[in-house]
Design a protein around this motif. Structure first.
Motif, PDB file in Angstrom:
ATOM      1  N   ALA A  94      -2.912   4.756   5.090  1.00 36.30           N
ATOM      2  CA  ALA A  94      -3.096   4.145   3.783  1.00 36.30           C
ATOM      3  C   ALA A  94      -4.340   3.610   3.502  1.00 36.30           C
ATOM      4  O   ALA A  94      -5.033   3.222   4.387  1.00 36.30           O
ATOM      5  N   ARG A  95      -4.886   3.912   2.303  1.00 35.08           N
ATOM      6  CA  ARG A  95      -6.193   3.590   1.844  1.00 35.08           C
ATOM      7  C   ARG A  95      -5.889   2.140   1.224  1.00 35.08           C
ATOM      8  O   ARG A  95      -5.060   1.687   0.523  1.00 35.08           O
ATOM      9  N   LEU A  96      -6.923   1.236   1.818  1.00 37.36           N
ATOM     10  CA  LEU A  96      -6.882  -0.367   1.597  1.00 37.36           C
ATOM     11  C   LEU A  96      -8.014  -0.587   0.526  1.00 37.36           C
ATOM     12  O   LEU A  96      -8.831   0.246   0.136  1.00 37.36           O
ATOM     13  N   VAL A  98       0.989  -1.185   0.096  1.00 40.87           N
ATOM     14  CA  VAL A  98       0.049   0.054   0.021  1.00 40.87           C
ATOM     15  C   VAL A  98       0.806   1.338  -0.025  1.00 40.87           C
ATOM     16  O   VAL A  98       2.054   1.321   0.493  1.00 40.87           O
ATOM     17  N   GLU A  99       0.390   2.667  -0.539  1.00 38.92           N
ATOM     18  CA  GLU A  99       1.073   3.725  -0.297  1.00 38.92           C
ATOM     19  C   GLU A  99       0.738   4.507   0.852  1.00 38.92           C
ATOM     20  O   GLU A  99      -0.230   4.802   1.106  1.00 38.92           O
ATOM     21  N   TRP A 100       1.789   4.296   1.618  1.00 38.56           N
ATOM     22  CA  TRP A 100       1.590   5.214   2.994  1.00 38.56           C
ATOM     23  C   TRP A 100       1.868   6.569   2.951  1.00 38.56           C
ATOM     24  O   TRP A 100       2.652   6.951   2.108  1.00 38.56           O
ATOM     25  N   ARG A 148      -6.574  -1.198  11.467  1.00 46.53           N
ATOM     26  CA  ARG A 148      -7.361  -1.109  10.327  1.00 46.53           C
ATOM     27  C   ARG A 148      -8.851  -0.802  10.496  1.00 46.53           C
ATOM     28  O   ARG A 148      -9.300  -1.400  11.398  1.00 46.53           O
TER      29      ARG A 148
END
Length: 64
Positions: free
Chosen positions: A23-25, A5-7, A44
């Protein structure tokens, strides 16, 4: 998961090491972690829970 994921860090962090990264999941959920412990625990939450939290912070309506 940390590599998939992009943090990102808040622009308010000003280079401080005491930051939370988000980060979007997939599916709209959001993950949070301590920027100092990138391999540590990840919290989460469902997207709706994150949206409610952010709205509460913006409105300063979160109770103690």
């Amino acid at each position: 998961m940390n590599d998939m994921v992009e943090w990102r860090k808040s622009t308010y962090s000003n280079g401080s090491s005491a930051c939370v990264e988000v980060a979007r999941l997939a599916g709209g959920a959001v993950a949070m972690r301590d920027s100092k412990q990138r391999d540590g625990a990840v919290l989460r939450v469902p997207g709706g829970g994150w949206a409610a939290f952010v709205t509460g912070v913006a409105r300063r309506s979160l109770g103690a």
